[in-house]
Structure formats: structure tokens, C-alpha cells
Design an enzyme around this catalytic site. Structure first.
Site, PDB file in Angstrom:
ATOM      1  N   GLY A  57       0.796  -1.223   0.000  1.00 56.43           N
ATOM      2  CA  GLY A  57       0.000   0.000   0.000  1.00 56.43           C
ATOM      3  C   GLY A  57       0.832   1.278   0.000  1.00 56.43           C
ATOM      4  N   CYS A 114       2.117   3.199   2.504  1.00 60.92           N
ATOM      5  CA  CYS A 114       3.267   3.332   3.404  1.00 60.92           C
ATOM      6  C   CYS A 114       4.541   2.821   2.745  1.00 60.92           C
ATOM      7  CB  CYS A 114       2.989   2.576   4.714  1.00 60.92           C
ATOM      8  SG  CYS A 114       4.413   2.491   5.794  1.00 60.92           S
ATOM      9  N   GLY A 134       0.218  23.708  -0.397  1.00 64.57           N
ATOM     10  CA  GLY A 134      -0.179  22.922   0.776  1.00 64.57           C
ATOM     11  C   GLY A 134       0.914  22.913   1.824  1.00 64.57           C
ATOM     12  N   TYR A 147       1.452  18.324   6.550  1.00 64.42           N
ATOM     13  CA  TYR A 147       2.587  17.467   6.906  1.00 64.42           C
ATOM     14  C   TYR A 147       3.350  16.989   5.681  1.00 64.42           C
ATOM     15  CZ  TYR A 147      -0.109  17.884  11.033  1.00 64.42           C
ATOM     16  OH  TYR A 147      -0.797  18.442  12.067  1.00 64.42           O
ATOM     17  N   ILE A 148       2.627  16.525   4.653  1.00 63.64           N
ATOM     18  CA  ILE A 148       3.303  15.968   3.476  1.00 63.64           C
ATOM     19  C   ILE A 148       4.068  17.073   2.738  1.00 63.64           C
ATOM     20  CG2 ILE A 148       2.870  14.914   1.209  1.00 63.64           C
ATOM     21  CD1 ILE A 148       0.680  13.219   2.568  1.00 63.64           C
ATOM     22  N   GLY A 149       3.424  18.214   2.549  1.00 63.67           N
ATOM     23  CA  GLY A 149       4.073  19.329   1.849  1.00 63.67           C
ATOM     24  C   GLY A 149       5.328  19.795   2.566  1.00 63.67           C
ATOM     25  N   LEU A 150       5.283  19.856   3.896  1.00 65.23           N
ATOM     26  CA  LEU A 150       6.432  20.370   4.657  1.00 65.23           C
ATOM     27  C   LEU A 150       7.619  19.411   4.593  1.00 65.23           C
ATOM     28  CD1 LEU A 150       4.749  21.937   7.816  1.00 65.23           C
ATOM     29  CD2 LEU A 150       5.259  22.963   5.603  1.00 65.23           C
ATOM     30  N   HIS A 207      20.585  10.819  31.847  1.00 63.21           N
ATOM     31  CA  HIS A 207      21.310  12.007  31.384  1.00 63.21           C
ATOM     32  C   HIS A 207      22.434  11.570  30.452  1.00 63.21           C
ATOM     33  CE1 HIS A 207      23.354  15.852  31.359  1.00 63.21           C
ATOM     34  NE2 HIS A 207      24.483  15.194  31.584  1.00 63.21           N
TER      35      HIS A 207
HETATM   36  C1  LIG Z   1       4.042  11.113   1.306  1.00 65.01           C
HETATM   37  C2  LIG Z   1       3.433  10.384   2.489  1.00 65.01           C
HETATM   38  C3  LIG Z   1       4.165  10.216   3.637  1.00 65.01           C
HETATM   39  C4  LIG Z   1       3.618   9.529   4.719  1.00 65.01           C
HETATM   40  N1  LIG Z   1       4.357   9.382   5.854  1.00 65.01           N
HETATM   41  C5  LIG Z   1       3.838   8.723   6.913  1.00 65.01           C
HETATM   42  C6  LIG Z   1       4.596   8.515   8.104  1.00 65.01           C
HETATM   43  O1  LIG Z   1       5.760   8.929   8.197  1.00 65.01           O
HETATM   44  N2  LIG Z   1       4.031   7.836   9.128  1.00 65.01           N
HETATM   45  C7  LIG Z   1       2.742   7.357   9.056  1.00 65.01           C
HETATM   46  O2  LIG Z   1       2.279   6.735  10.012  1.00 65.01           O
HETATM   47  N3  LIG Z   1       2.004   7.559   7.937  1.00 65.01           N
HETATM   48  C8  LIG Z   1       2.513   8.206   6.880  1.00 65.01           C
HETATM   49  N4  LIG Z   1       1.764   8.361   5.748  1.00 65.01           N
HETATM   50  C9  LIG Z   1       0.378   7.851   5.723  1.00 65.01           C
HETATM   51  C10 LIG Z   1       0.366   6.337   5.509  1.00 65.01           C
HETATM   52  O3  LIG Z   1       1.124   5.973   4.389  1.00 65.01           O
HETATM   53  C11 LIG Z   1      -1.070   5.892   5.352  1.00 65.01           C
HETATM   54  O4  LIG Z   1      -1.835   6.408   6.419  1.00 65.01           O
HETATM   55  C12 LIG Z   1      -1.176   4.373   5.388  1.00 65.01           C
HETATM   56  O5  LIG Z   1      -0.442   3.784   4.333  1.00 65.01           O
HETATM   57  C13 LIG Z   1      -2.641   3.984   5.263  1.00 65.01           C
HETATM   58  O6  LIG Z   1      -2.733   2.601   5.276  1.00 65.01           O
HETATM   59  P1  LIG Z   1      -4.050   1.867   4.800  1.00 65.01           P
HETATM   60  O7  LIG Z   1      -3.856   0.473   5.248  1.00 65.01           O
HETATM   61  O8  LIG Z   1      -5.249   2.562   5.266  1.00 65.01           O
HETATM   62  O9  LIG Z   1      -4.073   2.003   3.208  1.00 65.01           O
HETATM   63  P2  LIG Z   1      -2.965   1.924   2.101  1.00 65.01           P
HETATM   64  O10 LIG Z   1      -1.621   1.705   2.656  1.00 65.01           O
HETATM   65  O11 LIG Z   1      -3.156   3.124   1.241  1.00 65.01           O
HETATM   66  O12 LIG Z   1      -3.354   0.618   1.286  1.00 65.01           O
HETATM   67  C14 LIG Z   1      -4.560   0.510   0.569  1.00 65.01           C
HETATM   68  C15 LIG Z   1      -4.369  -0.501  -0.547  1.00 65.01           C
HETATM   69  O13 LIG Z   1      -5.637  -0.798  -1.115  1.00 65.01           O
HETATM   70  C16 LIG Z   1      -5.485  -0.962  -2.518  1.00 65.01           C
HETATM   71  N5  LIG Z   1      -6.796  -0.740  -3.137  1.00 65.01           N
HETATM   72  C17 LIG Z   1      -7.556   0.386  -3.107  1.00 65.01           C
HETATM   73  N6  LIG Z   1      -8.731   0.177  -3.729  1.00 65.01           N
HETATM   74  C18 LIG Z   1      -8.714  -1.099  -4.169  1.00 65.01           C
HETATM   75  C19 LIG Z   1      -9.640  -1.896  -4.896  1.00 65.01           C
HETATM   76  N7  LIG Z   1     -10.836  -1.420  -5.262  1.00 65.01           N
HETATM   77  N8  LIG Z   1      -9.290  -3.157  -5.212  1.00 65.01           N
HETATM   78  C20 LIG Z   1      -8.092  -3.674  -4.836  1.00 65.01           C
HETATM   79  N9  LIG Z   1      -7.170  -2.961  -4.142  1.00 65.01           N
HETATM   80  C21 LIG Z   1      -7.488  -1.696  -3.804  1.00 65.01           C
HETATM   81  C22 LIG Z   1      -4.456   0.116  -2.862  1.00 65.01           C
HETATM   82  O14 LIG Z   1      -3.822  -0.178  -4.097  1.00 65.01           O
HETATM   83  C23 LIG Z   1      -3.496   0.015  -1.678  1.00 65.01           C
HETATM   84  O15 LIG Z   1      -2.451  -0.882  -1.919  1.00 65.01           O
HETATM   85  C24 LIG Z   1       2.300   9.020   4.629  1.00 65.01           C
HETATM   86  C25 LIG Z   1       1.556   9.161   3.455  1.00 65.01           C
HETATM   87  C26 LIG Z   1       2.116   9.830   2.388  1.00 65.01           C
HETATM   88  C27 LIG Z   1       1.316   9.983   1.129  1.00 65.01           C
END
Ligand SMILES: Cc1cc2nc3c(=O)[nH]c(=O)nc-3n(C[C@H](O)[C@H](O)[C@H](O)COP(=O)(O)OP(=O)(O)OC[C@H]3O[C@@H](n4cnc5c(N)ncnc54)[C@H](O)[C@@H]3O)c2cc1C
Length: 455
Positions: free
Chosen positions: A39, A41, A176, A179-182, A438
Site C-alpha cells: 500500500g 506506506c 499545501g 505534513y506531506i508538503g512540509l 542524562h
Molecule cells: C508522502 C506520504 C508520507 C507519509 N508518511 C507517513 C509517516 O511517516 N508515518 C505514518 O504513520 N504515515 C505516513 N503516511 C500515511 C500512511 O502511508 C497511510 O496512512 C497508510 O499507508 C494507510 O494505510 P491503509 O492500510 O489505510 O491504506 P494503504 O496503505 O493506502 O493501502 C490501501 C491498498 O488498497 C489498494 N486498493 C484500493 N482500492 C482497491 C480496490 N478497489 N481493489 C483492490 N485494491 C485496492 C491500494 O492499491 C493500496 O495498496 C504518509 C503518506 C504519504 C502519502
């Protein structure tokens, strides 16, 4: 029609672990993934960005070498192709090891393709029809792109595509200031790009208290990042090879070689056929869930970013823990028991837990606060990294800690002292007598708590 004990849609941060627990309990599971296992992450979020942040920090430390009496002979060059390759290796290793585990675990069928509900208990993937008495949605979110005037005439980057740049932009504009933009702003500035942030609100990181927002702005401006706040009515146009970003409210026009749009994320719930199953969404497209993560339809659960109760890897993973504990271990775990915590990975990082001061006051709590600059932390002085501050918010009547922020060196780690204390519901007077090691950043926490005052 293929029948399973459970179907999981999305191999993000909850899906694979849930599949593993079910398979371990002797159940058959279909795990459906339309793109990359792991996904956001693994493939476009935490892992690649934190790998890139590490490269950017290396550049920063080299530039500051003389401050520590260390001199480099010659200049500094960012090899963006090598930086990108390093992140790609981290992504591929994590994705491959997860895929190997999933495909070699008895009971799990990893099915590639886009899943769509045909009815409450039936899901289509291509030509295949699958059914199960329990269906779990872990479909995550994707970048939300507002319809800025002029958007269709220009090329822009998202948090997903920018990870794959192999050449350094001359000037990166970022719409933006969240968090992501920064994170991308500071990272690219440190790589050597000119960076401008365009934020429509009055502050960067607008959810934080004003003192924290101000300190974040100071960290970024000190590195030469141009910050334009209160940027309303954003319009985009092409000017030669460049992109022009104009706004109202007297902000100057920004002309950049590249544009990153980092204006939030939207759930992947619009193409899942949820209407065929009768699953309810809220006004922003998030799947409505109860305290046990069940949707309004019996036998369908929603976990992770798509339910709108967290936007982090650890919150999605905790959703898995809640569902697995309730369905397999006879427990009664609830979403409402989770204390929100997260980090912003600029350098120094911001570690956060619980309520901000403004949230606590808005909830009518009797609030006391204490704030101390990181320059009071011996370890920060020794490391030559004294930017930022620590802040704690407590309830005067109950002695409970309501929230804390550490914007400073090791802030993402030191905040765990507060996370653990809040989880254990330890009143702050108890913590004042803890004896920290410390010299550490956490060492200032008892002193910080000693300074709590009502205001
Ligand atoms: C740039 C960026 C930096 C980040 N940094 C951090 C961080 O440092 N720490 C942190 O905790 N979080 C961070 N996040 C957020 C984190 O990545 C997400 O919150 C997390 O991945 C969400 O997990 P999830 O399980 O909800 O979904 P996801 O990890 O998004 O997984 C969802 C999966 O479902 C699949 N999917 C969707 N629809 C369908 C469908 N209809 N059929 C089949 N498959 C499907 C997608 O392809 C995907 O693989 C960041 C996000 C971004 C964009």
C-alpha cells in the site's frame, strides 16, 4: 464463484496482517490488491519519504560540518538519481518480502486486480466472482487534487510521483503547508532546490497550536524556504517552461520549474461499488464505522485511512489489532480507546500526542500548560540542534496529561514518554518523580511537568 472464509480488499497496513491472523486460525482468505502489495506506506508514503529525508539530512549535516570543526574539501553535490535509487531499493525490498510472505502462507490467496462489490457478499475482480461471509475493506486513500483554475494546462507532481524524480528541480513550488508538503519542502531545499510553500491558511501545519506552527515556520524559513500563507484563489498558468502560481491577498506570484500539489488525501471509496452492498459513506467519502470498525452492513468492516479515523500507518495497523482481537481473541477492543499520536518528519521532527491546547480549551477542559525551549535540553546543546520547543497540556482537576508536543531533536522518539503515560493514565505528578537518563531529550520532561501552570 469462489468461496472464502474472509475477503480482504487492499494489501495496505491492515490487510496483510489480518490475512495472516485469519490464515493462522485455519481460515481461507482472499486478499485482493490492485496495485502494489504494502500500500501507500511501503510504496508511496512513510518508507520512501523517510529514506529521502535521511539523504536530505546527510546533505544538511555535511553543510554544517564546519560548525562542528569538520571541514570537507570541495563542494556538495546531490546525485538525485542515486538518492532515488536508494529509496527505490527500500521500497522494493519491503514490497518483495511482504509478497513472499503472503504468497507462501497457507490459507492466503493473493489476488491481483481491482475489487468491486456486486452485492453485499459478492466481489468481482476482473472475470472472477468471490464470496465470503466476512469482508474487510482496507482500500486506503490517494492524493486529492483541487480543481485550481489553469490546472489542466500544466504538469504537476503529487506525493506519489515526486518520489520518482531522478533530476533535481531548479525551483519547486508546493501548494499545501500540511505534513506531506512540509516534509518535501525541507527535503528538496536540503537537496539544493529553491522551494516556495503556498498555504491557503494563516499558518503552516494549521492543526497545531500557534506557538508550534510559528516554530515550524522558523525552522523552515531559516533554511531559506519561501513561505506564502493566506494564499487564497490560487490560479495556475504556464510561462515558457515554468509554472506560474498566482494568488489573491497580496502574495507575490511564484514562478517555479516544478509544482507539487500536497493538499490532502481522499479515500479510495468511489470505485468500489459500495452502493451495490449498501455501505454508508460520510460527506467526505469515508466509510462510516462504529467503535468496532463495523460498517452499517453486517459482515463488512472498514480499516485504515478509508474509515476517516486515522491517516497513518500505525492507526491502520491498530485497526487490524482491534478487529483481530475482537473476532479471534474474544476481546472487546474499541476505536475510541486509541489516543491520537503522530510525527511530522521535518528536521527537527515534531512528535505529537493527544489534544493541542486549543482543542483542550475548545472542549471546556480546565487546562494548565508548560512550554520550554529545546535550548534547555543539554543533549540538544551538545548536538548543536537547539531549534524548537516542548509543550505539555494537562487537566488541572484530574492531573491527567491531555496532550504534548516535542518539536526538537529526537522529538519523534521522546514523545513516547508521554504516549505511554497517557495510555497508562498516569497522572503527571507521578511522572515528575521519574529519574530520566542524562543526557537525553526526555530528561527535560519532569522539569517541563514541574512548570505546569493554569492560564
Ligand atoms: C508522502 C506520504 C508520507 C507519509 N508518511 C507517513 C509517516 O511517516 N508515518 C505514518 O504513520 N504515515 C505516513 N503516511 C500515511 C500512511 O502511508 C497511510 O496512512 C497508510 O499507508 C494507510 O494505510 P491503509 O492500510 O489505510 O491504506 P494503504 O496503505 O493506502 O493501502 C490501501 C491498498 O488498497 C489498494 N486498493 C484500493 N482500492 C482497491 C480496490 N478497489 N481493489 C483492490 N485494491 C485496492 C491500494 O492499491 C493500496 O495498496 C504518509 C503518506 C504519504 C502519502
Amino acid at each position: 464463484m469462489k468461496t472464502f472464509d474472509a475477503i480482504i480488499v487492499g494489501a495496505g497496513q491492515a490487510g496483510p496482517s489480518l490475512a495472516g491472523r485469519f490464515a493462522g486460525a485455519g481460515m481461507t482468505v482472499a486478499l485482493i490488491e490492485r496495485k502494489f502489495v504494502g500500500g501507500t506506506c511501503v510504496n508511496a508514503g512513510c518508507m520512501p519519504t523517510k529514506t529521502l529525508v535521511a539523504s536530505a539530512r546527510t546533505a544538511h549535516v555535511i553543510r554544517r560540518g564546519a560548525d562542528y570543526g569538520i571541514h570537507t574539501n570541495g563542494g556538495l553535490l546531490t546525485d538525485m538519481a542515486a538518492v532515488e535509487k536508494r529509496a527505490a531499493t527500500v521500497i522494493n525490498n519491503a514490497r518483495n518480502s511482504l509478497t513472499t510472505w503472503l504468497t507462501s502462507t497457507d490459507g492466503i490467496s493473493l489476488i491481483r486486480g481491482h475489487a468491486r462489490f456486486e452485492s453485499e457478499k459478492t466481489i468481482r475482480v476482473g472475470d472472477e466472482m468471490l464470496t465470503a461471509p466476512r469482508i474487510f475493506l482496507n482500500v486506503g486513500a490517494r492524493p486529492a487534487i483541487p480543481a485550481f483554475p489553469g490546472l489542466s494546462d500544466i504538469e504537476y507532481l503529487t506525493s506519489t510521483s515526486i518520489i520518482h524524480l531522478t533530476a533535481l528541480p531548479r525551483h519547486l513550488a508546493i501548494i499545501g503547508g500540511g505534513y506531506i508538503g512540509l516534509e518535501f519542502a525541507q527535503m528538496y531545499r536540503r537537496f539544493g532546490t529553491e522551494v516556495s510553500i503556498i498555504e491557503h491558511g494563516p499558518h503552516l501545519a494549521p492543526r497545531e497550536d500557534d506557538d508550534i506552527c510559528q516554530a515550524i515556520g522558523d525552522v523552515l524559513s531559516a533554511e531559506g524556504i519561501a513561505i506564502h500563507t493566506n494564499a487564497q484563489d490560487i490560479r495556475l498558468s504556464k510561462r515558457g517552461e515554468n509554472i506560474r502560481i498566482s494568488t489573491a491577498n497580496g502574495n507575490p506570484e511564484v514562478e517555479a520549474s516544478h509544482l507539487l500539489i500536497a493538499t490532502g488525501r481522499r479515500p479510495n471509496t468511489d470505485d468500489l461499488g459500495l452502493e451495490n452492498a449498501g455501505v454508508a459513506l460520510d460527506g467526505k467519502g469515508y466509510i462510516v464505522v462504529d467503535d468496532h470498525l463495523s460498517t452499517n452492513v453486517d459482515g463488512i468492516w472498514a480499516l485504515g485511512d478509508c474509515n476517516g479515523h486515522g491517516a497513518f500507518t500505525h492507526t491502520s495497523y491498530n485497526d487490524f489489532e482491534i478487529v483481530a482481537a475482537n473476532l479471534l481473541d474474544g476481546e472487546d477492543r474499541k476505536l475510541s480507546e486509541r489516543i491520537p499520536a503522530y510525527a511530522l518528519y521535518i528536521d527537527p521532527p515534531l512528535g505529537r500526542v493527544g489534544m493541542t491546547e486549543k482543542e483542550a480549551r475548545a472542549k471546556g477542559r480546565s487546562v494548565s500548560t508548560s512550554t520550554m525551549p529545546m535550548s534547555r535540553v543539554g543533549r540538544a546543546v551538545e548536538k548543536g540542534e537547539t531549534q524548537g520547543l516542548m509543550k505539555v497540556v494537562a487537566d488541572v482537576e484530574t492531573g491527567q496529561i491531555l496532550g504534548a508536543a516535542i518539536l526538537g531533536v529526537e522529538g519523534d522518539e521522546a514523545i513516547h514518554g508521554f504516549i505511554d503515560a497517557m495510555h497508562a493514565r498516569t497522572p503527571y505528578p507521578v511522572l515528575k518523580w521519574a529519574v530520566p537518563i542524562h543526557p537525553t531529550v526526555s530528561e527535560l520532561i519532569p522539569t517541563l511537568l514541574g512548570g505546569l501552570k493554569s492560564s
